[in-house]
Design a protein around this motif. Structure first.
Motif, PDB file in Angstrom:
ATOM      1  N   MET A  87      15.843 -45.204 -36.000  1.00  0.00           N
ATOM      2  CA  MET A  87      15.952 -43.759 -36.432  1.00  0.00           C
ATOM      3  C   MET A  87      14.529 -43.246 -36.284  1.00  0.00           C
ATOM      4  O   MET A  87      13.536 -44.056 -36.836  1.00  0.00           O
ATOM      5  CB  MET A  87      16.698 -43.546 -37.551  1.00  0.00           C
ATOM      6  N   LYS A  88      14.144 -42.088 -36.051  1.00  0.00           N
ATOM      7  CA  LYS A  88      13.105 -41.392 -35.878  1.00  0.00           C
ATOM      8  C   LYS A  88      12.622 -40.885 -37.231  1.00  0.00           C
ATOM      9  O   LYS A  88      13.434 -40.856 -38.188  1.00  0.00           O
ATOM     10  CB  LYS A  88      13.007 -40.203 -34.936  1.00  0.00           C
ATOM     11  N   PRO A  89      11.382 -40.782 -37.461  1.00  0.00           N
ATOM     12  CA  PRO A  89      10.723 -40.593 -39.039  1.00  0.00           C
ATOM     13  C   PRO A  89      11.256 -39.160 -39.393  1.00  0.00           C
ATOM     14  O   PRO A  89      11.917 -39.156 -40.617  1.00  0.00           O
ATOM     15  CB  PRO A  89       9.308 -40.136 -38.604  1.00  0.00           C
ATOM     16  N   GLU A  90      11.572 -38.311 -38.299  1.00  0.00           N
ATOM     17  CA  GLU A  90      12.330 -36.716 -38.916  1.00  0.00           C
ATOM     18  C   GLU A  90      13.920 -36.942 -39.301  1.00  0.00           C
ATOM     19  O   GLU A  90      14.519 -36.480 -39.913  1.00  0.00           O
ATOM     20  CB  GLU A  90      12.292 -35.811 -37.925  1.00  0.00           C
ATOM     21  N   PHE A 146      18.412 -28.807 -37.734  1.00  0.00           N
ATOM     22  CA  PHE A 146      17.848 -27.721 -36.764  1.00  0.00           C
ATOM     23  C   PHE A 146      17.027 -28.312 -35.569  1.00  0.00           C
ATOM     24  O   PHE A 146      15.772 -28.096 -35.709  1.00  0.00           O
ATOM     25  CB  PHE A 146      17.311 -26.436 -37.397  1.00  0.00           C
ATOM     26  N   TYR A 147      17.570 -29.420 -35.078  1.00  0.00           N
ATOM     27  CA  TYR A 147      16.838 -30.134 -33.989  1.00  0.00           C
ATOM     28  C   TYR A 147      17.241 -29.944 -32.631  1.00  0.00           C
ATOM     29  O   TYR A 147      18.251 -29.129 -32.280  1.00  0.00           O
ATOM     30  CB  TYR A 147      17.266 -31.823 -33.987  1.00  0.00           C
ATOM     31  N   LYS A 148      16.322 -29.801 -31.524  1.00  0.00           N
ATOM     32  CA  LYS A 148      16.430 -29.556 -30.263  1.00  0.00           C
ATOM     33  C   LYS A 148      17.646 -30.320 -29.775  1.00  0.00           C
ATOM     34  O   LYS A 148      17.895 -31.581 -30.130  1.00  0.00           O
ATOM     35  CB  LYS A 148      15.145 -29.631 -29.476  1.00  0.00           C
ATOM     36  N   THR A 149      18.169 -29.838 -28.625  1.00  0.00           N
ATOM     37  CA  THR A 149      19.243 -30.762 -28.093  1.00  0.00           C
ATOM     38  C   THR A 149      18.744 -32.286 -27.729  1.00  0.00           C
ATOM     39  O   THR A 149      17.468 -32.447 -27.343  1.00  0.00           O
ATOM     40  CB  THR A 149      19.634 -29.906 -26.895  1.00  0.00           C
ATOM     41  N   GLY A 150      19.661 -33.199 -28.067  1.00  0.00           N
ATOM     42  CA  GLY A 150      19.007 -34.575 -27.805  1.00  0.00           C
ATOM     43  C   GLY A 150      18.231 -35.154 -28.889  1.00  0.00           C
ATOM     44  O   GLY A 150      17.799 -36.232 -28.522  1.00  0.00           O
ATOM     45  N   ALA A 151      17.839 -34.499 -29.894  1.00  0.00           N
ATOM     46  CA  ALA A 151      16.891 -35.119 -30.844  1.00  0.00           C
ATOM     47  C   ALA A 151      17.663 -36.011 -31.984  1.00  0.00           C
ATOM     48  O   ALA A 151      17.014 -36.762 -32.957  1.00  0.00           O
ATOM     49  CB  ALA A 151      16.133 -34.108 -31.424  1.00  0.00           C
ATOM     50  N   GLY A 152      18.916 -35.848 -31.902  1.00  0.00           N
ATOM     51  CA  GLY A 152      19.462 -36.973 -32.723  1.00  0.00           C
ATOM     52  C   GLY A 152      20.288 -36.264 -33.939  1.00  0.00           C
ATOM     53  O   GLY A 152      20.355 -36.861 -35.127  1.00  0.00           O
ATOM     54  N   LYS A 153      20.514 -34.998 -33.774  1.00  0.00           N
ATOM     55  CA  LYS A 153      21.497 -34.415 -34.828  1.00  0.00           C
ATOM     56  C   LYS A 153      22.794 -35.347 -35.048  1.00  0.00           C
ATOM     57  O   LYS A 153      23.204 -35.346 -36.087  1.00  0.00           O
ATOM     58  CB  LYS A 153      21.918 -33.035 -34.457  1.00  0.00           C
ATOM     59  N   ILE A 158      32.592 -32.308 -44.098  1.00  0.00           N
ATOM     60  CA  ILE A 158      32.400 -31.440 -43.048  1.00  0.00           C
ATOM     61  C   ILE A 158      31.230 -31.346 -42.321  1.00  0.00           C
ATOM     62  O   ILE A 158      30.213 -31.023 -42.847  1.00  0.00           O
ATOM     63  CB  ILE A 158      32.902 -29.902 -43.289  1.00  0.00           C
ATOM     64  N   ILE A 159      30.936 -31.498 -41.002  1.00  0.00           N
ATOM     65  CA  ILE A 159      30.096 -31.271 -40.342  1.00  0.00           C
ATOM     66  C   ILE A 159      30.310 -30.280 -39.225  1.00  0.00           C
ATOM     67  O   ILE A 159      31.412 -30.309 -38.552  1.00  0.00           O
ATOM     68  CB  ILE A 159      29.581 -32.691 -39.513  1.00  0.00           C
ATOM     69  N   VAL A 160      29.498 -29.289 -39.117  1.00  0.00           N
ATOM     70  CA  VAL A 160      29.746 -28.327 -38.252  1.00  0.00           C
ATOM     71  C   VAL A 160      28.637 -28.331 -37.276  1.00  0.00           C
ATOM     72  O   VAL A 160      27.453 -27.817 -37.639  1.00  0.00           O
ATOM     73  CB  VAL A 160      29.794 -26.937 -39.031  1.00  0.00           C
ATOM     74  N   ASP A 161      28.991 -28.781 -35.982  1.00  0.00           N
ATOM     75  CA  ASP A 161      27.867 -28.745 -34.936  1.00  0.00           C
ATOM     76  C   ASP A 161      27.963 -27.496 -34.238  1.00  0.00           C
ATOM     77  O   ASP A 161      29.172 -26.957 -34.009  1.00  0.00           O
ATOM     78  CB  ASP A 161      28.269 -30.086 -33.974  1.00  0.00           C
ATOM     79  N   GLU A 162      26.757 -26.949 -33.713  1.00  0.00           N
ATOM     80  CA  GLU A 162      26.828 -25.789 -33.101  1.00  0.00           C
ATOM     81  C   GLU A 162      27.334 -24.636 -34.035  1.00  0.00           C
ATOM     82  O   GLU A 162      28.173 -23.974 -33.617  1.00  0.00           O
ATOM     83  CB  GLU A 162      27.349 -25.743 -31.821  1.00  0.00           C
ATOM     84  N   THR A 201      20.424 -24.002 -31.198  1.00  0.00           N
ATOM     85  CA  THR A 201      20.365 -22.766 -30.568  1.00  0.00           C
ATOM     86  C   THR A 201      19.309 -21.993 -31.408  1.00  0.00           C
ATOM     87  O   THR A 201      19.794 -21.795 -32.644  1.00  0.00           O
ATOM     88  CB  THR A 201      21.702 -22.383 -30.464  1.00  0.00           C
ATOM     89  N   PRO A 202      18.222 -21.480 -31.025  1.00  0.00           N
ATOM     90  CA  PRO A 202      17.282 -20.625 -32.053  1.00  0.00           C
ATOM     91  C   PRO A 202      17.910 -19.216 -32.042  1.00  0.00           C
ATOM     92  O   PRO A 202      17.054 -18.383 -31.661  1.00  0.00           O
ATOM     93  CB  PRO A 202      16.139 -20.767 -31.072  1.00  0.00           C
ATOM     94  N   GLN A 203      19.062 -19.041 -32.489  1.00  0.00           N
ATOM     95  CA  GLN A 203      19.454 -17.660 -32.804  1.00  0.00           C
ATOM     96  C   GLN A 203      19.254 -17.229 -34.234  1.00  0.00           C
ATOM     97  O   GLN A 203      19.460 -16.234 -34.963  1.00  0.00           O
ATOM     98  CB  GLN A 203      21.001 -17.480 -32.872  1.00  0.00           C
ATOM     99  N   TYR A 204      18.778 -18.180 -35.087  1.00  0.00           N
ATOM    100  CA  TYR A 204      18.647 -17.895 -36.576  1.00  0.00           C
ATOM    101  C   TYR A 204      17.315 -17.114 -36.709  1.00  0.00           C
ATOM    102  O   TYR A 204      16.851 -17.048 -38.094  1.00  0.00           O
ATOM    103  CB  TYR A 204      18.727 -19.184 -37.438  1.00  0.00           C
ATOM    104  N   ASN A 205      16.618 -16.442 -36.052  1.00  0.00           N
ATOM    105  CA  ASN A 205      15.511 -15.591 -36.483  1.00  0.00           C
ATOM    106  C   ASN A 205      16.102 -14.181 -36.780  1.00  0.00           C
ATOM    107  O   ASN A 205      15.378 -13.147 -37.152  1.00  0.00           O
ATOM    108  CB  ASN A 205      14.404 -15.367 -35.685  1.00  0.00           C
ATOM    109  N   ASP A 206      17.597 -13.985 -36.617  1.00  0.00           N
ATOM    110  CA  ASP A 206      18.113 -12.867 -36.797  1.00  0.00           C
ATOM    111  C   ASP A 206      18.647 -12.943 -38.357  1.00  0.00           C
ATOM    112  O   ASP A 206      19.295 -13.938 -38.976  1.00  0.00           O
ATOM    113  CB  ASP A 206      19.260 -12.771 -35.809  1.00  0.00           C
TER     114      ASP A 206
END
Length: 165
Positions: A13-16, A35-42, A102-106, A138-143
Motif C-alpha cells: 500500500m502507498k503512504p497515503e 478523495f483520491y484521483k481515479t486509479g489511486a486506490g480508493k 457502508i462504503i459509498v463509491d462515487e 470527482t472534483p465537484q466538492y468546491n460547491d
C-alpha cells in the motif's frame, strides 16, 4: 495487520493509503472521506480499513461497472461485499440495517442537498452504528452544497445550522 492485508491484496500500500487507514483507526465514529484521483486506490484503501476492523461484510454503493471489482477485492480480504447501484439505494423499499458497514463509491452520484440519495444516506448516517466511508474522484466538492453534504454525513452535529440554498 497491514502486512496481512498487503499479502492478501498482492501489493504494498502507498503512504497515503496507510495514512488514511491510520486516520480511520484513530476515530471512534469510524467515518472517512477518501478523495483520491481515479486509479489511486480508493477501493483497496476502503476495504483494507474495514478489514483492519475485522469487518466480514459490507454494503458497497457503486456504479455497476465497478461492482465486480469491489466484490472480488472483498473476497481477497475474506470479506463479503454486497454491491448495489446508487439507483437501487435510492429506492424507498431498499432498507439497510443500522449495523451494516457502508462504503459509498462515487458519493456525488447520490446528488446534492436536495437529492433523494443524499437525503436517504443522511437519515441513515445519523443512527448508523457501523463504519461509513464515502469515496469520490470527482472534483465537484468546491460547491457549498456538496461540501455541506460531505460534512453532514460524516459529522452531523458539526453543521447544526443546516444548509440554506
Amino acid at each position: 495487520m497491514i502486512d496481512w492485508i498487503e499479502q492478501k491484496l498482492g501489493f504494498t500500500m502507498k503512504p497515503e493509503q496507510l495514512e488514511a487507514i491510520a486516520v480511520y483507526n484513530s476515530q471512534t465514529n469510524k467515518r472517512l472521506c477518501l478523495f483520491y484521483k481515479t486509479g489511486a486506490g480508493k477501493t483497496a484503501t476502503a476495504l483494507a480499513a474495514l478489514a483492519q476492523d475485522k469487518v466480514d461484510h459490507a454494503l458497497v454503493i457503486a456504479p455497476p461497472v465497478t461492482q465486480d471489482a469491489w466484490v472480488n477485492l472483498g473476497k481477497k480480504l475474506d470479506m463479503e461485499v454486497t454491491a448495489i447501484s446508487h439507483a437501487k439505494f435510492r429506492q424507498k423499499d431498499y432498507k439497510i440495517a443500522r449495523n451494516t458497514p457502508i462504503i459509498v463509491d462515487e458519493f456525488h452520484l447520490l446528488g446534492g442537498h436536495g437529492g433523494v440519495g443524499w437525503k436517504k444516506l443522511d437519515r441513515l448516517a445519523r443512527g448508523l452504528q457501523a463504519p461509513l466511508l464515502i469515496l469520490s474522484a470527482t472534483p465537484q466538492y468546491n460547491d457549498a452544497d456538496r461540501v455541506y453534504c460531505v460534512q453532514h454525513v460524516l459529522d452531523p452535529l458539526s453543521v447544526r445550522g443546516g444548509f440554506i440554498a
